[in-house]
Design a protein around this motif. Structure first.
Motif, PDB file in Angstrom:
ATOM      1  N   LEU A  38       1.114  -1.329   0.394  1.00  0.00           N
ATOM      2  CA  LEU A  38      -0.166   0.191  -0.271  1.00  0.00           C
ATOM      3  C   LEU A  38       0.713   1.392  -0.006  1.00  0.00           C
ATOM      4  O   LEU A  38       0.828   2.030  -0.851  1.00  0.00           O
ATOM      5  CB  LEU A  38      -0.661  -0.176   1.257  1.00  0.00           C
ATOM      6  CG  LEU A  38      -2.117   0.753   1.356  1.00  0.00           C
ATOM      7  CD1 LEU A  38      -2.710   1.602  -0.153  1.00  0.00           C
ATOM      8  CD2 LEU A  38      -2.621   1.252   2.297  1.00  0.00           C
ATOM      9  N   MET A 100      -3.080  -3.851  -5.094  1.00  0.00           N
ATOM     10  CA  MET A 100      -3.671  -4.517  -3.822  1.00  0.00           C
ATOM     11  C   MET A 100      -3.710  -5.302  -4.065  1.00  0.00           C
ATOM     12  O   MET A 100      -3.804  -6.598  -3.488  1.00  0.00           O
ATOM     13  CB  MET A 100      -4.137  -3.016  -3.007  1.00  0.00           C
ATOM     14  CG  MET A 100      -3.350  -2.230  -2.806  1.00  0.00           C
ATOM     15  SD  MET A 100      -1.830  -1.844  -2.441  1.00  0.00           S
ATOM     16  CE  MET A 100      -2.424  -2.605  -0.843  1.00  0.00           C
ATOM     17  N   TYR A 108      -7.191  -6.326   1.432  1.00  0.00           N
ATOM     18  CA  TYR A 108      -7.744  -5.101   1.104  1.00  0.00           C
ATOM     19  C   TYR A 108      -9.053  -4.525   0.409  1.00  0.00           C
ATOM     20  O   TYR A 108      -9.179  -3.408   1.282  1.00  0.00           O
ATOM     21  CB  TYR A 108      -6.479  -4.992  -0.460  1.00  0.00           C
ATOM     22  CG  TYR A 108      -6.165  -3.674  -0.847  1.00  0.00           C
ATOM     23  CD1 TYR A 108      -6.068  -2.154  -0.572  1.00  0.00           C
ATOM     24  CD2 TYR A 108      -7.854  -3.642  -1.971  1.00  0.00           C
ATOM     25  CE1 TYR A 108      -5.649  -1.693  -0.731  1.00  0.00           C
ATOM     26  CE2 TYR A 108      -7.534  -2.132  -2.375  1.00  0.00           C
ATOM     27  CZ  TYR A 108      -6.969  -1.274  -2.538  1.00  0.00           C
ATOM     28  OH  TYR A 108      -7.714   0.215  -2.765  1.00  0.00           O
TER      29      TYR A 108
END
Length: 128
Positions: A38, A100, A108
């Motif tokens: 991230l 992600m 996520y």
């Protein structure tokens, strides 16, 4: 010796990429076992927004730059292949989502549910 237009264009693209990559921060050398996906993809988005001023440049060079930043990661080849199968992202938000999902999976997606609910109820605007 005359330069063919495609070859000239290719040489220009390579020079542009080299120039951009020379200004790349060290934090954008991604390796999945050492970096937080991230944090990396958010830093990558800031870098792309700073270095590529137009949407046309972003869409044409974004994946080349990402591949250059993730070249040392053992999973990067699989990520690139998954994009070929599932479609290349057209903007940074789509790239972030696919990145992600690939590196963090359902963790996520679950963390995005409150935001998606706020967008659905009109409390928050979707980002592009």
């Amino acid at each position: 010796m005359a330069c063919h237009s495609y070859l000239c264009w290719l040489a220009q693209q390579e020079n542009v990429l080299k120039g951009i990559l020379s200004r790349k921060p060290v934090s954008l050398n991604f390796h999945s076992s050492k970096n937080d996906p991230l944090a990396f993809i958010e830093d990558f988005g800031k870098f792309i927004n700073r270095e590529l001023p137009t949407e046309a440049l972003k869409s044409s060079l974004m994946m080349l730059l990402l591949n250059a930043c993730t070249k040392d990661d053992p999973k990067s080849h699989s990520f690139s292949e998954s994009l070929l199968v599932n479609g290349t992202p057209k903007n940074l938000e789509e790239l972030k989502k696919k990145f992600m999902i690939f590196y963090k999976g359902n963790v996520y997606l679950g963390s995005q549910l409150p935001r998606l609910a706020n967008v659905a109820m009109g409390k928050e605007k979707p980002s592009d």
